[in-house]
Design an enzyme around this catalytic site. Structure first.
Site, PDB file in Angstrom:
ATOM      1  N   HIS A 122       0.879  -1.172   0.000  1.00 15.49           N
ATOM      2  CA  HIS A 122       0.000   0.000   0.000  1.00 15.49           C
ATOM      3  C   HIS A 122       0.922   1.229   0.000  1.00 15.49           C
ATOM      4  CE1 HIS A 122      -2.823   2.870   1.910  1.00 15.49           C
ATOM      5  NE2 HIS A 122      -3.792   2.027   1.617  1.00 15.49           N
ATOM      6  N   ASP A 199       2.623  -5.105   7.818  1.00 12.24           N
ATOM      7  CA  ASP A 199       1.429  -4.261   7.748  1.00 12.24           C
ATOM      8  C   ASP A 199       0.211  -5.179   7.822  1.00 12.24           C
ATOM      9  OD1 ASP A 199      -0.799  -2.875   6.875  1.00 12.24           O
ATOM     10  OD2 ASP A 199       0.171  -1.978   5.135  1.00 12.24           O
ATOM     11  N   GLN A 202      -4.978  -5.236   6.498  1.00 11.44           N
ATOM     12  CA  GLN A 202      -6.006  -6.028   5.822  1.00 11.44           C
ATOM     13  C   GLN A 202      -6.279  -7.345   6.541  1.00 11.44           C
ATOM     14  OE1 GLN A 202      -8.118  -5.579   3.219  1.00 11.44           O
ATOM     15  NE2 GLN A 202      -7.380  -3.481   3.168  1.00 11.44           N
ATOM     16  N   LYS A 225     -10.766  -0.938   9.969  1.00  9.33           N
ATOM     17  CA  LYS A 225     -10.900  -2.052   9.029  1.00  9.33           C
ATOM     18  C   LYS A 225     -11.459  -3.298   9.715  1.00  9.33           C
ATOM     19  CE  LYS A 225      -8.267  -0.318   5.411  1.00  9.33           C
ATOM     20  NZ  LYS A 225      -6.913  -0.234   4.886  1.00  9.33           N
ATOM     21  N   CYS A 363      -4.688   2.719  -3.704  1.00  2.00           N
ATOM     22  CA  CYS A 363      -3.456   3.117  -3.004  1.00  2.00           C
ATOM     23  C   CYS A 363      -2.324   2.142  -3.276  1.00  2.00           C
ATOM     24  CB  CYS A 363      -3.654   3.215  -1.495  1.00  2.00           C
ATOM     25  SG  CYS A 363      -4.860   4.431  -1.000  1.00  2.00           S
TER      26      CYS A 363
END
Ligand SMILES: *Cc1c(COP(=O)(O)O)cnc(C)c1O
Length: 405
Positions: A122, A199, A202, A225, A363
Site C-alpha cells: 500500500h 502491515d 487487511q 478495518k 493506493c
C-alpha cells in the site's frame, strides 16, 4: 456461537438504509468496515457517561476513563497474544504507525544499508520509507510479484544480504487479497539479522494472529478495518526496538521530567503517546475486537471463503472479465476489469443500483503499473455480506456492461 447471518446483519444499523432507492449493498470492506451497534454504543456511552481526560485526574470519572482506555490495550494484548502491554502503542492507524517506525529508524540507518519492501505494498508502506531514505540515504529494494499476485520468494532470498537492515511486507494485499507467506519471510529476514515490519491492516478483520508465534518485530493495524472507529490503530513493537527508537512527537503525557534545559521521556508505551490520545477510539477498538471474537474467527473465515468462492465462480461467467491476482491463498477480495470498460464507469453504475465498490488504484499504484492498467473494480466481502448480494452484484454488472457497450 452459531453463525446467523440475519441476526448479524441486524446488528449493523447502516445495512438497513437505502442508496439511490435500492437496499444498500456494501462491498467496499477492504477500504473500511461497517460498525456494529456494540461499537457505536460504546462510543455513545463514553461521551454520555464518563468522558474525561486520562492518566491525569485523581477524580472518579477520569479514573473510569483511564481504566477503560487501558482495558482496551489489555483486550488487544490478549487478542494478539502480545508479551507486554507496553509493546502496544495506540496510533491513529496503520499510516501513523509506519511513519512512527520510519522516523524511529532514520538515525539507526545510513547510506550503506538496504531496506526491502514488497511489490504488493500500500502507498502508506512505501512513501514513509522513501521519505526516510531521502534523509539517511539508505537504499530501497523491491521484492517483485508475479502475474498471480504472489511475491517471488527466490528473488527475495537473493536480495537479502548483510546490508539488509529492514524488511517491510504487507500481511495481505489490499488491492488483490493475496495472503503473503510472512512467516517464511520473517524467518529468512531474521537469519541475516534484519528487522521485519508487517502491515496487518487487511489481515486483522479476517483472522486472528498470534504475534509471539509470528515473531515480527513490528506489526500494525487500523481499527476501522475491523469494525472499530476511524482515527485509531496500533503499533506493536518488540520492547527492544521501541526502547531503541526515539520518540516521534513531543508533548504532554510522553515525558518523565521537563525543565527548559532537558526533558527525560516517559516509559513505554507513553513515550510514543504524546498529548491527549483518542480515548474513545481505543475503547471502540477494544469493543470491536470483543465483538469479532464473539462472532468467532472460524465462522468469519468460513463464511467469507464461501462468499469468495461463490462470487469468483459467478463473476467468471461474465464475458471478457479479467480477475487480477487470482491466487489460491487469498482473502475475500476480487479485483477485476471487464473488457475495455473503465473501472470508474462500472463503479458509477453499480452505485446507481445501491452497490458500493472501490474503483481505481486502491493506493497501490505499483501493482496497477505491473499489470499495465489504470485501475480495477474491487469488490471486498465481509462476514455480514450474503450470497443474495453477490447474485445482485452479478445481475447489476451485466446491466452495467449492456449500458456501457
Ligand atoms: C488501509 C490500509 C492501510 C492504511 O491504513 P490507514 O487506516 O488508512 O492508515 C495500509 N496498508 C494496507 C494493506 C491497508 O489495507
Amino acid at each position: 456461537m452459531s453463525f446467523d447471518i440475519n441476526k448479524i446483519r441486524d446488528e449493523f444499523p447502516i445495512l438497513k438504509r437505502k442508496v439511490n432507492g435500492y437496499p444498500f449493498v456494501y462491498l467496499d470492506n477492504a477500504a473500511t468496515s461497517q460498525k456494529p451497534k456494540a461499537v457505536i454504543d460504546s462510543i455513545v456511552n463514553y461521551y454520555s457517561n464518563y468522558n474525561s481526560n486520562i492518566h491525569r485526574g485523581i477524580h472518579t470519572v477520569s479514573q473510569e476513563a483511564t481504566d477503560a482506555y487501558e482495558n482496551a490495550r489489555h483486550i488487544i494484548q490478549t487478542h494478539f497474544n502480545i508479551k507486554h502491554s507496553h509493546e502496544i502503542i495506540f496510533t491513529s492507524g496503520t499510516t501513523h504507525s509506519i511513519n512512527l517506525v520510519a522516523n524511529g529508524f532514520e538515525n539507526l540507518l545510513n547510506h550503506e544499508d538496504e531496506i526491502l519492501i514488497s511489490g504488493l505494498e500500500h502507498h502508506s508502506n512505501i512513501v514513509p520509507w522513501q521519505m526516510m531514505c531521502q534523509k539517511n540515504k539508505a537504499q530501497i529494494k523491491v521484492i517483485p510479484m508475479n502475474e498471480n499476485g504472489e511475491l517471488n520468494l527466490s528473488i527475495f532470498e537473493k536480495l537479502l544480504s548483510n546490508k539488509t537492515k529492514l524488511v517491510f511486507v504487507t500481511h495481505i494485499s489490499n488491492a488483490l487479497g493475496t495472503i503473503n507467506p510472512i512467516k517464511e519471510i520473517i524467518q529468512k529476514a531474521h537469519e541475516i539479522g534484519a528487522v521485519v515490519l508487517v502491515d496487518g491492516a487487511q489481515a486483522c478483520s479476517h483472522f486472528k494472529t498470534d504475534l509471539q508465534e509470528l515473531n515480527a518485530d513490528f506489526y500494525t493495524t487500523s481499527a476501522h478495518k475491523l469494525c472499530g472507529p476511524t482515527g485509531i490503530g496500533m503499533l506493536y513493537g518488540k520492547e527492544e526496538w521501541l526502547k531503541k527508537m526515539p520518540p516521534y512527537q513531543g508533548g504532554g503525557e510522553m515525558i518523565a521530567n521537563v525543565t527548559f534545559e532537558k526533558t527525560t521521556y516517559a516509559e513505554l508505551p507513553h513515550k510514543f503517546e504524546a498529548g491527549t490520545p483518542n480515548i474513545v477510539g481505543a475503547i471502540g477498538f477494544g469493543e470491536a475486537i470483543n465483538y469479532l471474537n464473539k462472532i468467532g474467527f472460524d465462522n468469519i473465515k468460513n463464511h467469507e471463503s464461501n462468499l469468495l468462492k461463490y462470487a469468483t465462480k459467478k463473476l467468471k461467467m461474465i464475458p471478457n472479465i479479467k480477475i487480477y491476482g487470482d491466487y489460491i491463498d487469498k482473502t475475500s477480495v476480487i479485483s477485476f476489469n471487464i473488457g475495455e470498460i473503465h473501472s470508474y464507469d462500472i463503479g458509477a453504475i453499480l452505485d446507481k443500483f445501491g452497490i458500493a465498490v472501490r474503483t481505481g488504484q486502491h493506493c497501490a499504484q505499483p501493482i496497477m503499473d505491473y499489470f499495465k492498467i489504470s485501475g480495477t473494480v474491487r469488490v471486498s466481502f465481509s462476514f455480514y455480506n450474503t450470497i443474495e448480494e453477490i447474485d445482485y452484484l452479478h445481475k447489476s454488472l451485466l446491466r452495467a456492461v449492456s449500458m456501457l457497450s
